[in-house]
Design a protein around this motif. Structure first.
Motif, short mmCIF file in Angstrom:
data_model
loop_
_atom_site.label_atom_id
_atom_site.label_comp_id
_atom_site.label_asym_id
_atom_site.label_seq_id
_atom_site.Cartn_x
_atom_site.Cartn_y
_atom_site.Cartn_z
N VAL A 184 10.76 49.71 4.18
CA VAL A 184 10.62 49.84 2.72
C VAL A 184 10.08 51.22 2.40
O VAL A 184 8.87 51.46 2.48
CB VAL A 184 9.67 48.76 2.14
N GLN A 237 9.96 44.89 -7.52
CA GLN A 237 9.69 44.05 -6.37
C GLN A 237 8.80 44.75 -5.34
O GLN A 237 9.01 45.91 -5.03
CB GLN A 237 11.05 43.69 -5.73
N LEU A 238 7.84 44.03 -4.81
CA LEU A 238 7.07 44.50 -3.66
C LEU A 238 7.36 43.54 -2.51
O LEU A 238 7.78 42.40 -2.74
CB LEU A 238 5.58 44.53 -3.98
N PHE A 239 7.14 44.00 -1.28
CA PHE A 239 7.55 43.21 -0.11
C PHE A 239 6.36 42.66 0.66
O PHE A 239 5.32 43.34 0.78
CB PHE A 239 8.42 44.06 0.81
N PRO A 240 6.52 41.46 1.24
CA PRO A 240 5.43 40.89 2.04
C PRO A 240 5.00 41.86 3.14
O PRO A 240 5.84 42.53 3.74
CB PRO A 240 6.06 39.64 2.66
N ALA A 241 3.70 41.92 3.37
CA ALA A 241 3.09 42.74 4.43
C ALA A 241 2.92 44.20 4.03
O ALA A 241 2.27 44.96 4.76
CB ALA A 241 3.84 42.64 5.76
N CYS A 286 5.99 37.62 -3.81
CA CYS A 286 6.46 38.32 -5.02
C CYS A 286 7.60 37.49 -5.61
O CYS A 286 8.59 37.23 -4.92
CB CYS A 286 6.95 39.72 -4.63
N VAL A 287 7.42 37.08 -6.84
CA VAL A 287 8.44 36.24 -7.49
C VAL A 287 8.76 36.81 -8.86
O VAL A 287 7.85 37.16 -9.62
CB VAL A 287 7.95 34.78 -7.66
N PHE A 323 7.54 40.99 -12.23
CA PHE A 323 7.37 40.25 -10.98
C PHE A 323 5.91 39.84 -10.85
O PHE A 323 5.03 40.66 -11.09
CB PHE A 323 7.75 41.11 -9.78
N ILE A 363 1.44 39.28 -0.31
CA ILE A 363 1.72 37.98 0.31
C ILE A 363 3.02 37.40 -0.24
O ILE A 363 3.83 36.87 0.49
CB ILE A 363 0.56 36.98 0.03
#
Lengths: 149, 327
Positions: free
Chosen positions: A67, A93-97, A125-126, A133, A123
């Motif tokens: 990312v 959007q942001l990504f897990p981790a 993102c919806v 988001f 953790i």
């Protein structure tokens, strides 16, 4: 006292940044809500959440090879804060981790989590709207550059 | 073990031994011992010591007796695997489906061990190896998907599902214009890993007979996020492969999960993986329903084209399958 100065600085930075979040129309009362969030059935959260509806500063860090991120600051809307994590609204959007810096100009947040400048880990993102988001983060550690202030 | 008609998949291996298909053996010297099980009630016995070569006459006798499976010591499996892959590289008489079948079987044991391992390292190593082998087997040859489809197993076992989705994804990727081998390998890697997050879903949910309760659904829906998070620090995995893991349940109309992305926000490879995943799920037997025919699954995909699934990918897949099933 320095902590209070830091909060004011964070508040003014957040206000100067262009917040690109577009909350859904049905969320018109978002900023009026206060108090503790109620837990739904099957809620597995460890700590109760306090509604903290205010601007905060999110500073991007490039932490995942998959990312690409440029170091930039964005204004986000805090949603709620608990002892273990924070939820906020962001326009993309942001990504897990992924790990980023989150500065919360919020007295209540400081009461709950000790200080307001944190390294956080995404953790979940919806999406809740076209440019909105809901992002849940875990508090990893106080931002090193402000530790001890 | 006597032929069971399903290769090695249903062979219950005695402790310390792993089943290997006879079809992967050739007349040559071996550097590992082979064991044979004369019937289900007996323990396997030594069939051929590693110092003795295997002869054509041995293979013919095994075939005549209907023996499809022998065993090797688990400590010899890596040597056995290299032997088989080396044989594949030299043997130009094998048809592409035969080659594909041998590759699939030779990696089954590796997958089972890697999937159960405490760390992801063995799984990543396995994925890169089989990803490269599958990409070459499928994309270096003019393979007819109908031939592959008929020899594929159609169950929802994790290995079968991963390899079948990787196979379909590779065929699709190639048909959609991805030609470079590194990219095709990355597509295979992402497809094999697409359900890796299920390692952390409770078995009672994964193996639940019948439709899931809302809470079970919620838990199951965490698997793309878990998979992405677990692989996040792996720099050897490409960004596209990561997105296949994270986004294969996203739908172009925003009804998918975990993020509810739409259209162009979803990575092209994740759209490929989604079609392959749905097609394999529908054509596989479940505990609560029979497998659907390929025709019915294709009809469903066509109904979903440009609604929940990428229309271009679906149309490409239906064209390939229609040509393969009705040449």
């Amino acid at each position: 006292m320095l902590d209070r100065d830091h909060e004011q600085l964070a508040q003014s930075v957040a206000e100067r940044l262009d917040c690109q979040v577009e909350l859904p129309e049905s969320w018109s009362g978002f900023f009026d809500q206060t108090g503790w969030s109620s837990s739904g059935e099957g809620d597995r959260r460890r700590f109760p959440r306090l509604k903290s509806r205010t601007l905060a500063v999110l500073e991007y860090r490039h932490t995942l090879s998959s990312v690409p991120r440029e170091s930039r600051r964005y204004a986000v809307y805090l949603k709620d804060v608990s002892r273990g994590g924070v939820a906020f609204m962001h326009h993309e959007q942001l990504f897990p981790a992924e790990r980023m810096r989150l500065i919360m100009p919020c007295d209540k947040a400081r009461e709950l989590v000790g200080q307001t400048d944190w390294i956080v880990e995404i953790i979940r993102c919806v999406r809740v709207g076209a440019r909105c988001f809901e992002v849940g983060v875990r508090l990893v550690e106080p931002e090193p550059s402000t530790c001890g202030k | 073990m006597i032929a069971d008609g399903s290769g090695t998949s249903s062979a219950l291996a005695p402790e310390g031994l792993v089943p290997v298909p006879v079809s992967g053996l050739r007349a040559s010297s071996l550097s590992f011992a082979l064991y044979i099980r004369r019937n289900e009630s007996e323990a396997p016995q030594l069939y051929r010591g590693g110092e003795y070569p295997l002869e054509n006459a041995d293979l013919q006798r095994l075939a005549k007796r209907g023996v499809e499976t022998l065993y090797v010591r688990s400590s010899d499996h890596a040597t056995y695997r290299n032997y088989v892959l080396d044989g594949l590289a030299r043997n130009d008489r094998l048809t592409p489906p035969e080659r594909y079948k041998i590759i699939r079987e030779v990696y089954r044991v590796v997958f089972d061990e890697a999937f159960r391992a405490d760390t992801l390292d063995p799984m990543i190593e396995f994925t890169e190896e089989i990803g490269a082998e599958l990409a070459e087997a499928i994309c270096d040859n003019e393979i007819v998907l109908g031939d592959l489809f008929s020899l594929m197993e159609h169950d929802t076992g994790t290995y079968t599902h991963s390899v079948n989705v990787a196979t379909y994804s590779l065929v699709l990727a190639k048909a959609l214009g991805i030609r470079e081998m590194p990219q095709l390998r990355a597509v295979a890697t992402g497809a094999i890993l697409h359900d890796i997050g299920k390692r952390q879903i409770q078995l009672s949910v994964l193996a639940h007979p019948g439709p899931l309760s809302p809470q079970q659904q919620e838990e199951m829906r965490c698997h793309p996020t878990i998979g992405f998070r677990d692989l996040a620090s792996r720099q050897e995995i490409s960004s596209g492969s990561h997105m296949m893991v994270y986004q294969h349940h996203e739908r172009i109309d925003g009804t998918g999960y975990p993020v509810r992305l739409t259209g162009r926000e979803i990575h092209d490879w994740a759209k490929i993986c989604a079609v392959a995943d749905v097609f394999h799920a529908m054509t596989s037997q479940r505990s609560y329903r029979e497998a659907l025919s390929a025709c019915k699954a294709l009809q469903y995909l066509e109904d979903q084209a440009d609604v929940t699934l990428d229309g271009g990918v679906v149309r490409c897949w239906t064209a390939i399958m229609s040509n393969s099933l009705n040449p």
